[in-house]
Structure formats: C-alpha cells, structure tokens
Design a protein around this motif. Structure first.
Motif, mmCIF file in Angstrom:
data_model
loop_
_atom_site.group_PDB
_atom_site.id
_atom_site.type_symbol
_atom_site.label_atom_id
_atom_site.label_comp_id
_atom_site.label_asym_id
_atom_site.label_seq_id
_atom_site.Cartn_x
_atom_site.Cartn_y
_atom_site.Cartn_z
ATOM 1 N N VAL A 15 16.425 -3.220 -3.877
ATOM 2 C CA VAL A 15 16.954 -3.432 -2.526
ATOM 3 C C VAL A 15 17.698 -4.755 -2.434
ATOM 4 O O VAL A 15 18.798 -4.831 -1.866
ATOM 5 C CB VAL A 15 15.805 -3.377 -1.498
ATOM 6 N N ASP A 16 17.110 -5.811 -2.989
ATOM 7 C CA ASP A 16 17.765 -7.129 -2.938
ATOM 8 C C ASP A 16 19.105 -7.111 -3.672
ATOM 9 O O ASP A 16 20.092 -7.692 -3.201
ATOM 10 C CB ASP A 16 16.849 -8.190 -3.540
ATOM 11 N N LEU A 21 21.441 3.644 -1.685
ATOM 12 C CA LEU A 21 22.900 3.765 -1.649
ATOM 13 C C LEU A 21 23.353 4.598 -0.458
ATOM 14 O O LEU A 21 24.310 4.244 0.242
ATOM 15 C CB LEU A 21 23.397 4.386 -2.955
ATOM 16 N N GLY A 22 22.672 5.708 -0.207
ATOM 17 C CA GLY A 22 23.023 6.536 0.943
ATOM 18 C C GLY A 22 22.809 5.815 2.263
ATOM 19 O O GLY A 22 23.618 5.951 3.196
ATOM 20 N N TYR A 23 21.750 5.029 2.333
ATOM 21 C CA TYR A 23 21.469 4.274 3.562
ATOM 22 C C TYR A 23 22.564 3.235 3.813
ATOM 23 O O TYR A 23 23.055 3.093 4.941
ATOM 24 C CB TYR A 23 20.104 3.593 3.429
ATOM 25 N N VAL A 40 21.737 7.583 7.241
ATOM 26 C CA VAL A 40 21.119 8.516 6.289
ATOM 27 C C VAL A 40 19.859 7.886 5.721
ATOM 28 O O VAL A 40 19.914 6.819 5.116
ATOM 29 C CB VAL A 40 22.098 8.871 5.143
ATOM 30 N N LYS A 41 18.741 8.544 5.952
ATOM 31 C CA LYS A 41 17.460 8.090 5.411
ATOM 32 C C LYS A 41 16.764 9.273 4.748
ATOM 33 O O LYS A 41 16.963 10.429 5.163
ATOM 34 C CB LYS A 41 16.551 7.549 6.516
ATOM 35 N N SER A 72 15.430 -1.816 9.174
ATOM 36 C CA SER A 72 16.526 -2.228 8.299
ATOM 37 C C SER A 72 16.000 -2.441 6.889
ATOM 38 O O SER A 72 14.785 -2.584 6.675
ATOM 39 C CB SER A 72 17.184 -3.515 8.811
ATOM 40 N N LEU A 73 16.934 -2.479 5.929
ATOM 41 C CA LEU A 73 16.539 -2.690 4.540
ATOM 42 C C LEU A 73 15.960 -4.088 4.330
ATOM 43 O O LEU A 73 15.021 -4.270 3.547
ATOM 44 C CB LEU A 73 17.749 -2.496 3.620
#
Length: 270
Positions: free
Chosen positions: A99-100, A228-230, A237-238, A81-82
């Motif tokens: 990311v945050d 953004l895609g994730y 999507v990775k 996960s992010l």
C-alpha cells in the motif's frame, strides 16, 4: 535428526564400552577413517544444522504473512481510505509495504515530466513491491535445494574412501576376513546413511516451503490488484467484503385481515 543419530551412536558406543571397546561404532569408524572421514562428517553436520535453521526461520516468516493476510481480509477494506487502512497495519507488514509503495507511486506520477499512463506506472510499482517481498521469502531456499542435491554425493565420497580403505586392508593382509574389512565397510555405510539423513529433510522442506511461497505470492498479487483498482477508480472500486454471519431473511408479508368492506378472501363485498 542427524544430531540425534550421532547421539544414539555415541550412546551405543558407551554401552558397548562396558564389555570392551566397540571397534565398529560411529566414533571408531571416524577415527579409523582419519581426516577425510571427519571432514565429510563435519560438512554433513553443518549442512543439517543450516538446513533446519533456514526451514524454521522461513516457516516463521511465512506464517507471519499468512496471519497478516487474514487481518487484511477482515478489516482493511472497511477503512475510508488507503492511508488510514495502511496506518492500522503492522509496521513491517508485507501488505503495508504494498500500500505504501502504491501511494508513493501515485504521488510520484504527478511529478513526471514525460507523460506515462497512471495505470502502467502504478502497476509497475506494485509489481516491484511484490517482487521484493517474494525475493525475501525465497531467500535461503536455494541452500536447501543445494543440500538436497549434494549431500548424498558427499556421503558417497565418504563411502568410496571407506571401500578403498577396505581394499587396501585386504591387499595388505592377503585375506578378506570379516575382521579386516568390517571397520572400513562399516564406515562406508555410515557415510552413505548420513548423506541421506541430511538430504531427505532438506528436499522435503524445500518443496513444502516453495508451495507455501506460491500461495502467499498469489494472495499478494490479488491484494495488489485490488489496491490498483481502488487507486485507479479514486476509491469507487473495492473488493467485496464477505458479510459475517448468515444474511437476514426478510419476514413474509402478513396476509390481509378480514374486516369491514372485505370478505374473508380479501375481495370486496358485493
């Protein structure tokens, strides 16, 4: 560079002092030029010191982000996960900030009373995060550009003053002998040289750091697009992670061995 130039000139003056005082050295020219010459010299020295300080600090900041980018490409997208991936990044990492900010924007989107597309909301938040990082990287570069543009003219101002003093001496003495004009003309040439010595490194550093900033901005933009895609796909999507080492090639299938009921060619017996 400017300090080394001044030190070399001072050493030359000290060496010449053994055979008599040198009236054409750097310090002698500054003393003859008076307050204006000293003011020009000190301004150029200050410009040079601040230029090198900015150059080395910005180079350090850029290299830190470049190293962070290498670590992100190597291991970040392998996390489940992010949040877990961001927790493993450095505390002050530019990529952790992106990311945050993305995760915060995702949480805030559910609290909006006015309906806004999640994609637009996340994209705007990630763009602001990138802009903040790029603004920090570009801080101080305007000073380098200013030094590169103005230092030659500051030196030229000292040159004009030196030439004026030479003309005044010629007028006062009534003759243009070399011993009369050598001091002021030497001062003028020194000021021109100092202006160029300060301006050239500043211009080179500005162009070099700008080019590195552009490369870093491109990497940050690509990473933000991947984030953004994730988030928009709930992790489906990775970005493709390059496999380490060469891919293993499957061994070819073994040929059938001759046995009962078959010929050596593998065909059934008649």
């Amino acid at each position: 560079m400017l300090i080394q130039f001044a030190a070399a000139a001072g050493a030359a003056n000290a060496a010449a002092a053994h055979g008599g005082e040198n009236p054409y050295g750097l310090w002698a020219a500054l003393e003859q030029g008076g307050a204006i010459a000293w003011a020009v010299f000190l301004i150029l020295v200050a410009m040079s010191i601040f230029s090198f300080y900015i150059m080395f600090t910005k180079l350090f900041d850029q290299q830190k982000i470049i190293n962070q980018s290498k670590r992100v490409r190597a291991s970040f997208w392998g996390n489940p996960s992010l949040k877990e991936g961001a927790a493993k990044l450095e505390k002050n990492s530019a990529y952790k900030q992106i990311v945050d900010d993305g995760l915060t924007a995702q949480e805030q989107h559910g609290k909006l009373t006015d309906p806004v597309e999640a994609h637009d909301w996340l994209h705007g938040s990630l763009s602001r995060s990138q802009a903040s990082i790029n603004s920090k990287l570009n801080g101080g570069l305007a000073f380098l550009a200013t030094v590169g543009a103005t230092a030659p003219f500051i030196g030229l101002f000292g040159t004009v003053v030196g030439i004026y003093r030479a003309l005044v001496k010629i007028g006062a003495s009534g003759q243009a002998s070399i011993d009369v004009v050598a001091g002021p003309v030497g001062e003028a040439l020194i000021m021109t040289a100092l202006g160029l010595v300060v301006a050239v490194p500043a211009v080179l550093a500005y162009n070099w750091l700008q080019r590195r900033n552009k490369s870093i901005a491109e990497d940050l933009s690509a990473f933000a697009n991947d984030v953004l895609g994730y988030m928009a796909s709930n992790g489906a999507v990775k970005p493709t992670i390059a496999a380490r080492g060469a891919a293993k090639v499957a061994p070819p299938a073994a040929a059938p061995k001759p046995g009962v009921g078959t010929t050596t060619a593998g065909a059934p017996k008649a």
